[in-house]
Write a protein that holds these residues in place. Structure first.
Motif, PDB file in Angstrom:
ATOM      1  N   THR A 128      -4.171   4.202  11.484  1.00 37.40           N
ATOM      2  CA  THR A 128      -2.853   4.173  12.130  1.00 37.40           C
ATOM      3  C   THR A 128      -1.986   5.316  11.630  1.00 37.40           C
ATOM      4  O   THR A 128      -1.267   5.949  12.403  1.00 37.40           O
ATOM      5  CB  THR A 128      -2.161   2.822  11.882  1.00 37.40           C
ATOM      6  OG1 THR A 128      -3.033   1.774  12.293  1.00 37.40           O
ATOM      7  CG2 THR A 128      -0.854   2.710  12.655  1.00 37.40           C
ATOM      8  N   THR A 129      -2.084   5.614  10.334  1.00 35.77           N
ATOM      9  CA  THR A 129      -1.310   6.712   9.754  1.00 35.77           C
ATOM     10  C   THR A 129      -1.703   8.044  10.405  1.00 35.77           C
ATOM     11  O   THR A 129      -0.838   8.835  10.779  1.00 35.77           O
ATOM     12  CB  THR A 129      -1.530   6.753   8.226  1.00 35.77           C
ATOM     13  OG1 THR A 129      -0.994   5.554   7.667  1.00 35.77           O
ATOM     14  CG2 THR A 129      -0.864   7.954   7.596  1.00 35.77           C
ATOM     15  N   ARG A 145      -7.991  -2.286  19.079  1.00 38.01           N
ATOM     16  CA  ARG A 145      -6.669  -2.519  19.675  1.00 38.01           C
ATOM     17  C   ARG A 145      -5.748  -1.329  19.375  1.00 38.01           C
ATOM     18  O   ARG A 145      -5.035  -0.841  20.252  1.00 38.01           O
ATOM     19  CB  ARG A 145      -6.066  -3.816  19.116  1.00 38.01           C
ATOM     20  CG  ARG A 145      -4.922  -4.367  19.923  1.00 38.01           C
ATOM     21  CD  ARG A 145      -4.116  -5.369  19.114  1.00 38.01           C
ATOM     22  NE  ARG A 145      -3.409  -4.682  18.053  1.00 38.01           N
ATOM     23  CZ  ARG A 145      -2.855  -5.254  16.995  1.00 38.01           C
ATOM     24  NH1 ARG A 145      -2.948  -6.552  16.817  1.00 38.01           N
ATOM     25  NH2 ARG A 145      -2.226  -4.540  16.079  1.00 38.01           N
ATOM     26  N   THR A 146      -5.790  -0.851  18.130  1.00 40.08           N
ATOM     27  CA  THR A 146      -4.892   0.238  17.730  1.00 40.08           C
ATOM     28  C   THR A 146      -5.191   1.531  18.490  1.00 40.08           C
ATOM     29  O   THR A 146      -4.267   2.191  18.971  1.00 40.08           O
ATOM     30  CB  THR A 146      -5.003   0.491  16.212  1.00 40.08           C
ATOM     31  OG1 THR A 146      -4.680  -0.723  15.523  1.00 40.08           O
ATOM     32  CG2 THR A 146      -4.057   1.588  15.768  1.00 40.08           C
ATOM     33  N   ASP A 205      -7.758   0.522   8.088  1.00 42.01           N
ATOM     34  CA  ASP A 205      -6.900   0.300   9.252  1.00 42.01           C
ATOM     35  C   ASP A 205      -5.556   1.008   9.078  1.00 42.01           C
ATOM     36  O   ASP A 205      -5.032   1.601  10.016  1.00 42.01           O
ATOM     37  CB  ASP A 205      -6.736  -1.201   9.563  1.00 42.01           C
ATOM     38  CG  ASP A 205      -6.357  -2.025   8.352  1.00 42.01           C
ATOM     39  OD1 ASP A 205      -6.492  -1.542   7.217  1.00 42.01           O
ATOM     40  OD2 ASP A 205      -5.909  -3.167   8.544  1.00 42.01           O
ATOM     41  N   THR A 206      -5.014   0.988   7.848  1.00 42.44           N
ATOM     42  CA  THR A 206      -3.750   1.678   7.600  1.00 42.44           C
ATOM     43  C   THR A 206      -3.942   3.189   7.720  1.00 42.44           C
ATOM     44  O   THR A 206      -3.093   3.884   8.299  1.00 42.44           O
ATOM     45  CB  THR A 206      -3.230   1.332   6.197  1.00 42.44           C
ATOM     46  OG1 THR A 206      -3.282  -0.084   6.016  1.00 42.44           O
ATOM     47  CG2 THR A 206      -1.804   1.794   6.005  1.00 42.44           C
ATOM     48  N   ALA A 208      -0.260   8.082  13.852  1.00 49.28           N
ATOM     49  CA  ALA A 208       1.201   8.157  13.815  1.00 49.28           C
ATOM     50  C   ALA A 208       1.678   9.551  13.450  1.00 49.28           C
ATOM     51  O   ALA A 208       2.761   9.978  13.835  1.00 49.28           O
ATOM     52  CB  ALA A 208       1.754   7.144  12.808  1.00 49.28           C
ATOM     53  N   GLU A 212     -13.967   2.330   3.773  1.00 48.73           N
ATOM     54  CA  GLU A 212     -13.403   1.889   2.501  1.00 48.73           C
ATOM     55  C   GLU A 212     -14.228   2.547   1.396  1.00 48.73           C
ATOM     56  O   GLU A 212     -15.457   2.529   1.442  1.00 48.73           O
ATOM     57  CB  GLU A 212     -13.513   0.363   2.352  1.00 48.73           C
ATOM     58  CG  GLU A 212     -12.847  -0.461   3.435  1.00 48.73           C
ATOM     59  CD  GLU A 212     -11.331  -0.459   3.394  1.00 48.73           C
ATOM     60  OE1 GLU A 212     -10.743  -0.007   2.390  1.00 48.73           O
ATOM     61  OE2 GLU A 212     -10.713  -0.900   4.379  1.00 48.73           O
ATOM     62  N   GLU A 268       0.834  -1.221   0.000  1.00 49.51           N
ATOM     63  CA  GLU A 268       0.000   0.000   0.000  1.00 49.51           C
ATOM     64  C   GLU A 268       0.859   1.258   0.000  1.00 49.51           C
ATOM     65  O   GLU A 268       0.537   2.241  -0.646  1.00 49.51           O
ATOM     66  CB  GLU A 268      -0.899   0.042   1.250  1.00 49.51           C
ATOM     67  CG  GLU A 268      -2.204  -0.693   1.103  1.00 49.51           C
ATOM     68  CD  GLU A 268      -3.114  -0.489   2.313  1.00 49.51           C
ATOM     69  OE1 GLU A 268      -3.288   0.639   2.796  1.00 49.51           O
ATOM     70  OE2 GLU A 268      -3.640  -1.509   2.801  1.00 49.51           O
ATOM     71  N   THR A 278      -4.092   6.053  -1.707  1.00 49.88           N
ATOM     72  CA  THR A 278      -5.310   5.507  -1.117  1.00 49.88           C
ATOM     73  C   THR A 278      -4.913   4.380  -0.184  1.00 49.88           C
ATOM     74  O   THR A 278      -4.212   3.451  -0.588  1.00 49.88           O
ATOM     75  CB  THR A 278      -6.232   4.957  -2.221  1.00 49.88           C
ATOM     76  OG1 THR A 278      -6.475   5.989  -3.173  1.00 49.88           O
ATOM     77  CG2 THR A 278      -7.541   4.476  -1.632  1.00 49.88           C
ATOM     78  N   LEU A 279      -5.331   4.469   1.063  1.00 47.78           N
ATOM     79  CA  LEU A 279      -4.971   3.455   2.060  1.00 47.78           C
ATOM     80  C   LEU A 279      -6.226   2.729   2.526  1.00 47.78           C
ATOM     81  O   LEU A 279      -7.323   3.282   2.511  1.00 47.78           O
ATOM     82  CB  LEU A 279      -4.295   4.120   3.261  1.00 47.78           C
ATOM     83  CG  LEU A 279      -3.010   4.913   2.974  1.00 47.78           C
ATOM     84  CD1 LEU A 279      -2.560   5.674   4.216  1.00 47.78           C
ATOM     85  CD2 LEU A 279      -1.891   3.999   2.485  1.00 47.78           C
ATOM     86  N   SER A 280      -6.058   1.506   2.972  1.00 50.23           N
ATOM     87  CA  SER A 280      -7.184   0.810   3.583  1.00 50.23           C
ATOM     88  C   SER A 280      -7.481   1.475   4.934  1.00 50.23           C
ATOM     89  O   SER A 280      -6.661   2.227   5.471  1.00 50.23           O
ATOM     90  CB  SER A 280      -6.870  -0.672   3.756  1.00 50.23           C
ATOM     91  OG  SER A 280      -5.650  -0.835   4.409  1.00 50.23           O
ATOM     92  N   ARG A 315      -9.232  -5.036  15.214  1.00 47.10           N
ATOM     93  CA  ARG A 315      -7.851  -4.548  15.142  1.00 47.10           C
ATOM     94  C   ARG A 315      -7.801  -3.051  15.414  1.00 47.10           C
ATOM     95  O   ARG A 315      -6.873  -2.539  16.036  1.00 47.10           O
ATOM     96  CB  ARG A 315      -7.334  -4.873  13.742  1.00 47.10           C
ATOM     97  CG  ARG A 315      -5.874  -4.783  13.600  1.00 47.10           C
ATOM     98  CD  ARG A 315      -5.388  -5.661  12.468  1.00 47.10           C
ATOM     99  NE  ARG A 315      -5.839  -5.216  11.172  1.00 47.10           N
ATOM    100  CZ  ARG A 315      -6.581  -5.947  10.340  1.00 47.10           C
ATOM    101  NH1 ARG A 315      -6.962  -7.145  10.686  1.00 47.10           N
ATOM    102  NH2 ARG A 315      -6.929  -5.479   9.173  1.00 47.10           N
ATOM    103  N   ALA A 342       4.235   5.806   7.946  1.00 48.98           N
ATOM    104  CA  ALA A 342       3.419   7.027   7.983  1.00 48.98           C
ATOM    105  C   ALA A 342       4.262   8.246   8.341  1.00 48.98           C
ATOM    106  O   ALA A 342       3.949   9.368   7.960  1.00 48.98           O
ATOM    107  CB  ALA A 342       2.285   6.873   8.996  1.00 48.98           C
TER     108      ALA A 342
END
Lengths: 235, 235
Positions: B229-230, B95-96, B225-226, B233, B196, A99, B221-223, B92, A233
């Motif tokens: 987190t991005t 958790r994040t 969950d990514t 972060a 999404e 990704e 384009t990120l999913s 997930r 990131a």
């Protein structure tokens, strides 16, 4: 998927017409619900991006008139060295590096990596490619990360790391390091991320002797998948 | 887990001695392989951090002498508004947000959220807490994010968003936005992350009318969950 990825080995009829009959055809018919005459976004694996006009849809497959005219997006500035995670996490991590457009992912053994992980069926070339393609389809990229396996830590750090780094800085993520990764000057770099529980002191010392500079990703202990995404990131 | 989390409802014998007999006892015996006299890191859920000395280990449980003397780490500067993801991803994500110390997670409905997601057993209070605790145990935190459910988009944005923001900026992640999130000035903020496929134009307009400022997380384009987190972060 945000693009449909084509391959040189697909069923091409001439230079610019292709017939798809696998899950991509199902996706075009059932998810995109495309009709004849519609255009969809395409990419040629390891090649350019473009569009495809749907010429025919039948139970046997979807025929596309393909025009590939656009370069894939640039690579991420970081290459990644990562302690091999447990298989379930590995699949997600492969998707994540794809990704973000990482060019090279080096999976290494460390003291806190279970040896059995190296035998996981998820490390087979077919499964690795499947996970990488899921990431490429998401981010509209065509260039899959190169995945390298290094099942011995010491020879990797002593013999290969200096060559892999070449003239790039090598950064190693470490709780409590003085320098934040996000403040490392821009430019390409190699970033090392340890396993759950971290690198052991011997490994940190060996990596630093080979030139790795400690950086931190923040003040919190993160799981491996979160830490990897955080590094990318912040890069 | 990097800390063992205790609760007020545990089997306490006096103010500073507790007997554990569930998965935490198994963890102390089998993963940490602790012996009588060893110290382990502890936290009291919603309370301070500290250490526990192992006084006894028996088949019935592990007895700890507890000393709680340290404040939990600070909260993340971002609260999160997130389109309810599919259940597998939700776990997930919970958790994040706990790993990063997010104070408030607002799960909202949007046009691209499947209504069935709201019926997932993973949204039950017990399952939500289980996923949050996994994050707290990882990052040595004791304060679980507050998870709020908003199953109607428009009333949420029009009626609740302004109150939730109070004096904080509200940022909405959007591909192609002019301003990068990583360059938003420091300080607390509320960050909205879509499903999404993204928010639909109506939703973006409504959010911006309510004061949300578009920011981007990068050029790809990120999913979901990514992307989440991005955002954390970069915050």
């Amino acid at each position: 998927m945000n693009i449909v990825l084509l391959r040189d080995s697909d069923h091409w009829c001439g230079a610019d017409r292709v017939v798809l009959s696998d899950r991509r055809a199902v996706h075009i018919r059932s998810v995109l619900r495309s009709k004849v005459g519609d255009s969809i976004r395409l990419g040629l694996l390891a090649g350019p991006l473009g569009v495809g006009e749907i010429m025919a849809i039948s139970p046997e497959g979807v025929t596309l008139q393909v025009c590939l005219h656009q370069s894939p997006p640039p690579r991420h500035r970081f290459d990644i060295v990562l302690a091999l995670p447990r298989p379930k996490v590995l699949r997600r991590i492969l998707r994540t590096v794809a990704e973000f457009g990482v060019a090279n992912l080096h999976l290494i053994h460390t003291a806190r990596v279970e040896k059995s992980y190296w035998q996981s069926p998820l490390l087979s070339p077919a499964k690795v490619e499947e996970a990488l393609l899921a990431g490429l389809e998401r981010s509209s990229d065509t260039i899959a990360p190169q995945v390298h396996r290094h099942p011995l830590f010491r020879p990797f750090v002593e013999d290969q790391l200096p060559q892999i780094c070449a003239d790039r800085p090598c950064l190693i993520a470490q709780m409590g390091a003085h320098q934040p990764l996000r403040e490392v000057s821009s430019g390409v770099a190699l970033v090392m991320v340890g396993p759950e529980g971290g690198f052991v002191p011997f490994e940190l010392n060996l990596a630093q002797a080979a030139g790795a500079q400690p950086v931190h990703l923040g003040s919190r202990t993160l799981s491996v998948d979160t830490a990897l995404t955080t590094a990318l990131a912040q890069g």
